[in-house]
Design an enzyme around this catalytic site. Sequence first.
Site, PDB file in Angstrom:
ATOM      1  N   LYS A  11       0.850  -1.197   0.000  1.00 45.24           N
ATOM      2  CA  LYS A  11       0.000   0.000   0.000  1.00 45.24           C
ATOM      3  C   LYS A  11       0.878   1.237   0.000  1.00 45.24           C
ATOM      4  CE  LYS A  11       0.804   1.347   4.439  1.00 45.24           C
ATOM      5  NZ  LYS A  11       1.458   2.643   4.826  1.00 45.24           N
ATOM      6  N   ALA A 109       3.555  -1.446   4.440  1.00 47.73           N
ATOM      7  CA  ALA A 109       2.726  -2.449   5.122  1.00 47.73           C
ATOM      8  C   ALA A 109       3.024  -3.872   4.675  1.00 47.73           C
ATOM      9  CB  ALA A 109       1.242  -2.134   4.961  1.00 47.73           C
ATOM     10  N   SER A 112       2.046  -6.376   7.459  1.00 48.79           N
ATOM     11  CA  SER A 112       0.590  -6.441   7.549  1.00 48.79           C
ATOM     12  C   SER A 112       0.011  -7.194   6.358  1.00 48.79           C
ATOM     13  CB  SER A 112       0.008  -5.026   7.607  1.00 48.79           C
ATOM     14  OG  SER A 112       0.406  -4.365   8.791  1.00 48.79           O
ATOM     15  N   ASP A 145      -3.041  -1.876   9.822  1.00 49.68           N
ATOM     16  CA  ASP A 145      -2.998  -1.926   8.360  1.00 49.68           C
ATOM     17  C   ASP A 145      -3.466  -3.254   7.784  1.00 49.68           C
ATOM     18  OD1 ASP A 145      -1.983   0.636   8.332  1.00 49.68           O
ATOM     19  OD2 ASP A 145       0.090   0.040   7.989  1.00 49.68           O
TER      20      ASP A 145
END
Length: 312
Positions: A11, A109, A112, A145
């Site tokens: 992201k 991220a 995540s 996230d």
Amino acid sequence: MSAITVRVPAKVNLQLAVGPLREDGYHDLVNVFHAVSLFDEVTAAEPADGDVTAAPLRVRVEGDHTGEVPVSDDNLAVRAAMALAGRAGRTYRADLLIRKSIPVAGGMAGGSADAAAALVACNELWGLGLPVEDLMEIAADIGSDVPFALLGGTAVGTGRGERLAPLETAGVFHWVFALADGGLSTPRVYGECDRLREEAGVAAPRPAVSETLLDALRRGDAKALGQALANDLQPAALALRPSLADTLAAGRERGALGALVSGSGPTCAFLAESAEHAHELAGLITDVDGCRAVVTAHGPVPGATVAGAGAG
């Protein structure tokens, strides 16, 4: 199924507005997430050795900077699989293989994303059949996230960033990412943000989404989006890694429509006019000091998606 592979995107934060520090140690955020075509892959497989004395969840990591990724219970993918098994109320076994392309500790991220991919892969491998709403709930407990890595696309996150609302987006946006040597600790960057505000005597504002940015997304207007990009953590990231200012300046000088530090950094993101412009821009900033690599990507793209399976 004996193995499930899930592909999951990185992201970039188009807007990251950071509010005051809360009593629970988090900040209220307005976080406009945008999933881009830089992917990790996580494969969850049934253990082949049949060793019932081994840890029920084991992880291996392949790809760039793998030495910086834990292969213990501290790995977010392992934590996600453990949380999923806990939700199901029994012990499950899996070997996890993470193939890294998303920068480690780069503000995109990656950890995540791996957690989200592990949730999807293990949900399939173990035949749990949990709906995405349940996976999103588990994801929010793992990290702020993680839910977006499940969702993908473009979305605004509030609270800690985990409460998501998809955003209307027209067209495709093209990006160049300058990957830095080494990472930046997210907690350290948030702490520096708080310190800089206190030092300046500036009260943290109530975070709010930029209507200009939302309008640019709706219209697919890359030039307007480039001008609206914003990150409240950027001053802190620059304070901790001053060389990033030179990287951002180099991208702007070479024609980027917009430039910012992605999330907590140190990856720098540059918005381009087109795929051709992104390729050209990447070539122009490859030799900038402090960049270990430059990659291009586009967005938005879907979140964690099953990429393949092996039959048992």
